[in-house]
Design a protein around this motif. Structure first.
Motif, PDB file in Angstrom:
ATOM      1  N   LYS A 153       0.839  -1.203   0.000  1.00  0.00           N
ATOM      2  CA  LYS A 153       0.000   0.000   0.000  1.00  0.00           C
ATOM      3  C   LYS A 153       0.873   1.252   0.000  1.00  0.00           C
ATOM      4  CE  LYS A 153      -3.585   2.324   2.546  1.00  0.00           C
ATOM      5  NZ  LYS A 153      -4.428   2.451   3.696  1.00  0.00           N
ATOM      6  N   VAL A 154       0.434   2.274  -0.747  1.00  0.00           N
ATOM      7  CA  VAL A 154       1.153   3.549  -0.767  1.00  0.00           C
ATOM      8  C   VAL A 154       0.977   4.210   0.599  1.00  0.00           C
ATOM      9  CG1 VAL A 154       1.284   5.840  -1.828  1.00  0.00           C
ATOM     10  CG2 VAL A 154       0.842   3.838  -3.264  1.00  0.00           C
ATOM     11  N   THR A 155       2.121   4.438   1.272  1.00  0.00           N
ATOM     12  CA  THR A 155       2.059   5.024   2.615  1.00  0.00           C
ATOM     13  C   THR A 155       2.626   6.439   2.679  1.00  0.00           C
ATOM     14  OG1 THR A 155       4.139   3.922   3.179  1.00  0.00           O
ATOM     15  CG2 THR A 155       2.094   2.794   3.797  1.00  0.00           C
ATOM     16  N   ASN A 156       3.331   6.862   1.610  1.00  0.00           N
ATOM     17  CA  ASN A 156       3.837   8.229   1.579  1.00  0.00           C
ATOM     18  C   ASN A 156       4.130   8.628   0.133  1.00  0.00           C
ATOM     19  OD1 ASN A 156       4.699  10.684   2.892  1.00  0.00           O
ATOM     20  ND2 ASN A 156       6.784  10.122   2.336  1.00  0.00           N
ATOM     21  N   VAL A 157       3.834   9.876  -0.191  1.00  0.00           N
ATOM     22  CA  VAL A 157       4.152  10.440  -1.502  1.00  0.00           C
ATOM     23  C   VAL A 157       4.851  11.767  -1.260  1.00  0.00           C
ATOM     24  CG1 VAL A 157       3.251  11.305  -3.694  1.00  0.00           C
ATOM     25  CG2 VAL A 157       2.136   9.364  -2.580  1.00  0.00           C
ATOM     26  N   ASP A 158       6.082  11.877  -1.762  1.00  0.00           N
ATOM     27  CA  ASP A 158       6.860  13.108  -1.614  1.00  0.00           C
ATOM     28  C   ASP A 158       7.135  13.655  -3.008  1.00  0.00           C
ATOM     29  OD1 ASP A 158       8.436  15.041  -0.078  1.00  0.00           O
ATOM     30  OD2 ASP A 158      10.141  14.127  -1.112  1.00  0.00           O
ATOM     31  N   ILE A 159       6.779  14.904  -3.232  1.00  0.00           N
ATOM     32  CA  ILE A 159       6.952  15.530  -4.540  1.00  0.00           C
ATOM     33  C   ILE A 159       7.890  16.711  -4.417  1.00  0.00           C
ATOM     34  CG2 ILE A 159       5.802  16.683  -6.469  1.00  0.00           C
ATOM     35  CD1 ILE A 159       3.214  15.178  -5.584  1.00  0.00           C
ATOM     36  N   ASP A 160       8.949  16.711  -5.222  1.00  0.00           N
ATOM     37  CA  ASP A 160       9.881  17.835  -5.266  1.00  0.00           C
ATOM     38  C   ASP A 160       9.624  18.622  -6.546  1.00  0.00           C
ATOM     39  OD1 ASP A 160      11.900  19.700  -5.283  1.00  0.00           O
ATOM     40  OD2 ASP A 160      13.531  18.234  -5.357  1.00  0.00           O
ATOM     41  N   ALA A 161       8.873  19.709  -6.401  1.00  0.00           N
ATOM     42  CA  ALA A 161       8.575  20.584  -7.530  1.00  0.00           C
ATOM     43  C   ALA A 161       9.225  21.945  -7.270  1.00  0.00           C
ATOM     44  CB  ALA A 161       7.068  20.720  -7.710  1.00  0.00           C
ATOM     45  N   SER A 162      10.384  21.936  -6.608  1.00  0.00           N
ATOM     46  CA  SER A 162      11.034  23.176  -6.201  1.00  0.00           C
ATOM     47  C   SER A 162      11.468  24.044  -7.379  1.00  0.00           C
ATOM     48  CB  SER A 162      12.231  22.881  -5.296  1.00  0.00           C
ATOM     49  OG  SER A 162      13.153  22.027  -5.939  1.00  0.00           O
ATOM     50  N   GLY A 163      11.619  23.464  -8.564  1.00  0.00           N
ATOM     51  CA  GLY A 163      11.995  24.236  -9.739  1.00  0.00           C
ATOM     52  C   GLY A 163      10.807  24.837 -10.472  1.00  0.00           C
ATOM     53  N   GLU A 164       9.611  24.528 -10.016  1.00  0.00           N
ATOM     54  CA  GLU A 164       8.387  25.047 -10.625  1.00  0.00           C
ATOM     55  C   GLU A 164       7.997  26.359  -9.946  1.00  0.00           C
ATOM     56  OE1 GLU A 164       6.533  22.840 -13.309  1.00  0.00           O
ATOM     57  OE2 GLU A 164       8.704  22.839 -13.224  1.00  0.00           O
ATOM     58  N   THR A 165       7.061  27.077 -10.523  1.00  0.00           N
ATOM     59  CA  THR A 165       6.564  28.318  -9.931  1.00  0.00           C
ATOM     60  C   THR A 165       5.907  27.985  -8.588  1.00  0.00           C
ATOM     61  OG1 THR A 165       6.091  29.124 -12.148  1.00  0.00           O
ATOM     62  CG2 THR A 165       5.090  30.326 -10.322  1.00  0.00           C
ATOM     63  N   PRO A 166       6.376  28.568  -7.486  1.00  0.00           N
ATOM     64  CA  PRO A 166       5.843  28.210  -6.159  1.00  0.00           C
ATOM     65  C   PRO A 166       4.333  28.375  -6.028  1.00  0.00           C
ATOM     66  CG  PRO A 166       7.825  29.529  -5.918  1.00  0.00           C
ATOM     67  CD  PRO A 166       7.463  29.541  -7.388  1.00  0.00           C
ATOM     68  N   GLU A 167       3.795  29.468  -6.573  1.00  0.00           N
ATOM     69  CA  GLU A 167       2.362  29.745  -6.414  1.00  0.00           C
ATOM     70  C   GLU A 167       1.492  28.772  -7.205  1.00  0.00           C
ATOM     71  OE1 GLU A 167       4.259  32.401  -8.212  1.00  0.00           O
ATOM     72  OE2 GLU A 167       5.176  32.609  -6.260  1.00  0.00           O
ATOM     73  N   LEU A 168       2.011  28.216  -8.283  1.00  0.00           N
ATOM     74  CA  LEU A 168       1.219  27.296  -9.106  1.00  0.00           C
ATOM     75  C   LEU A 168       1.690  25.857  -8.936  1.00  0.00           C
ATOM     76  CD1 LEU A 168       0.964  29.425 -12.374  1.00  0.00           C
ATOM     77  CD2 LEU A 168      -0.790  29.065 -10.651  1.00  0.00           C
ATOM     78  N   GLY A 169       2.857  25.565  -9.456  1.00  0.00           N
ATOM     79  CA  GLY A 169       3.375  24.198  -9.400  1.00  0.00           C
ATOM     80  C   GLY A 169       3.631  23.727  -7.986  1.00  0.00           C
ATOM     81  N   GLY A 170       4.133  24.605  -7.138  1.00  0.00           N
ATOM     82  CA  GLY A 170       4.398  24.236  -5.748  1.00  0.00           C
ATOM     83  C   GLY A 170       3.132  23.876  -5.000  1.00  0.00           C
ATOM     84  N   LYS A 171       2.109  24.695  -5.155  1.00  0.00           N
ATOM     85  CA  LYS A 171       0.827  24.423  -4.504  1.00  0.00           C
ATOM     86  C   LYS A 171       0.169  23.185  -5.097  1.00  0.00           C
ATOM     87  CE  LYS A 171      -0.304  29.020  -2.800  1.00  0.00           C
ATOM     88  NZ  LYS A 171       0.093  28.776  -1.436  1.00  0.00           N
TER      89      LYS A 171
END
Length: 82
Positions: free
Chosen positions: A19-37
Motif C-alpha cells: 500500500k502507498v504510505t507516503n508520496v513526496d513531490i519535489d517541484a522546487s523548480g516550478e513556480t511556487p504559487e502554481l506548481g508548488g501548490k
C-alpha cells in the motif's frame, strides 16, 4: 521524475505492505504559487487514492500536474517490477 513546466519534477513513493504510505513531490523548480501548490495538493490526493486513478490535474498547473502523475505511474510500475 518527469518534465514539468520549468523543471523536472521528482516523485518519491513509499510502499509498505503493498500500500502507498507516503508520496513526496519535489517541484522546487516550478513556480511556487502554481506548481508548488499543485504538488502539495497532488501529494495528498495521490496518497489518499493510492495511485493516479481518479486524481485530476490542478487547474492552472496542468504541466506540473501531468509531470507528477506521470512520475507517480513510473514509481508504481517500478515497485511492481521489484
Amino acid at each position: 521524475s518527469a518534465k514539468g513546466c520549468l523543471s523536472d519534477v521528482a516523485v518519491t513513493v513509499t510502499i509498505t505492505g503493498g500500500k502507498v504510505t507516503n508520496v513526496d513531490i519535489d517541484a522546487s523548480g516550478e513556480t511556487p504559487e502554481l506548481g508548488g501548490k499543485a504538488a502539495e495538493s497532488l501529494a495528498r490526493s495521490l496518497l489518499d487514492a493510492g495511485g493516479t486513478a481518479g486524481v485530476d490535474t490542478v487547474s492552472g498547473a496542468t504541466m506540473t500536474s501531468n509531470a507528477v502523475l506521470s512520475a507517480m505511474d513510473a514509481c508504481l510500475a517500478q515497485a511492481v517490477q521489484e
